[in-house]
Write an enzyme that holds these catalytic residues in place. Sequence first.
Site, PDB file in Angstrom:
ATOM      1  N   SER A  22       0.817  -1.213   0.000  1.00  0.00           N
ATOM      2  CA  SER A  22       0.000   0.000   0.000  1.00  0.00           C
ATOM      3  C   SER A  22       0.856   1.271   0.000  1.00  0.00           C
ATOM      4  O   SER A  22       1.599   1.496  -0.945  1.00  0.00           O
ATOM      5  CB  SER A  22      -0.916  -0.100   1.218  1.00  0.00           C
ATOM      6  OG  SER A  22      -1.888   0.847   1.214  1.00  0.00           O
TER       7      SER A  22
ATOM      8  N   HIS B  28      -2.833  -1.277  -4.545  1.00  0.00           N
ATOM      9  CA  HIS B  28      -4.306  -1.237  -4.615  1.00  0.00           C
ATOM     10  C   HIS B  28      -4.787   0.198  -4.542  1.00  0.00           C
ATOM     11  O   HIS B  28      -4.051   1.079  -4.109  1.00  0.00           O
ATOM     12  CB  HIS B  28      -4.907  -2.093  -3.482  1.00  0.00           C
ATOM     13  CG  HIS B  28      -4.654  -1.535  -2.116  1.00  0.00           C
ATOM     14  ND1 HIS B  28      -5.432  -0.553  -1.576  1.00  0.00           N
ATOM     15  CD2 HIS B  28      -3.695  -1.800  -1.203  1.00  0.00           C
ATOM     16  CE1 HIS B  28      -4.970  -0.249  -0.373  1.00  0.00           C
ATOM     17  NE2 HIS B  28      -3.908  -0.988  -0.126  1.00  0.00           N
TER      18      HIS B  28
END
Lengths: 69, 242
Positions: free
Chosen positions: B123, B146
């Site tokens: 992330s 993501h």
Amino acid sequence: MILYTPLSETDIFPTELKDYQKRQTVQVDGRIVELEQIEEGSYRVVQLLSTNPQDYLNQSLHPGEIISI
Amino acid sequence: MTDKDKQNPDQQNPDQQNQSSLVQKIQQLGQSSVPTAPDSNIHILSIIGQVEGHVQLPPQNKTTKYEHLIPQIVAVEQNPKIEGLIVLLNTVGGDVEAGLALSEMIASISKPTVSIVLGGGHSIGVPIAVSTNHSFIAPTATMTIHPIRLTGLVIGVPQTFEYLDKMQERVIQFVTKHSNIKEEKFKELMFEKGNLTRDIGTNVVGTDAVKYGLIDAIGGVKEAMEKLNELIGQNQDGKMIQ
């Protein structure tokens, strides 16, 4: 009991304020250390916050060491 | 007794104690003190657990607080004895703005910087990993790419959506600017379906991260130290010419 919810666990079971207050970030021998209070005046080292790799060789600041203030 | 006299015994005491422990050491071990290691010219910034931003997480979480790291980064930049910085990453991600703040700080250091991704750099760990001059990833380490997410109460959905969209754009811009990955490829990985069960995004393993150009090379401590020493050498040569 099953809780089916998009909320996070801490939103349902909030952490008690005293748990936050147990942890303190203080300076010991010029190094910043995160401490957890065990009893009055006695603290356990949780984490050493330093960028100097030599500080991590200092035995007295290893995680788990007891410091009395 | 004057104030001066009162202070004197206190000041002498630690000296006397030191001397007696020194004498004891000499008597017992035949030596005065263990030689201390010289100050390291390379400092290490470890980013572990969650990157903690505006919200303080409960104590059972392992977190890295950005308000702790940012002064350390400034200290590394300011201290003339420190010649290089290694950023160690094993993070699940966390607060986007805190992560971007850290990335920008690391990217703007004038001294050579090298990062190592160990275990995971997920992330918001991705921009932090690419913010250094050279980045390494352990062969077994992974990075999850993501779209940005938000938990908690949202007031004003359209505005928040727009804000999040801009924030995501900032992450994409930062990563593509500081690594060799193309914007299209990064977006493709970010919005890929089928890689994360019923979720969008991709979990990139070490060798793939290098293949896509996200990370510069596979390696660990040895490679990182070699590269950092090489960069420090180049940095000093550059200074001499000036």
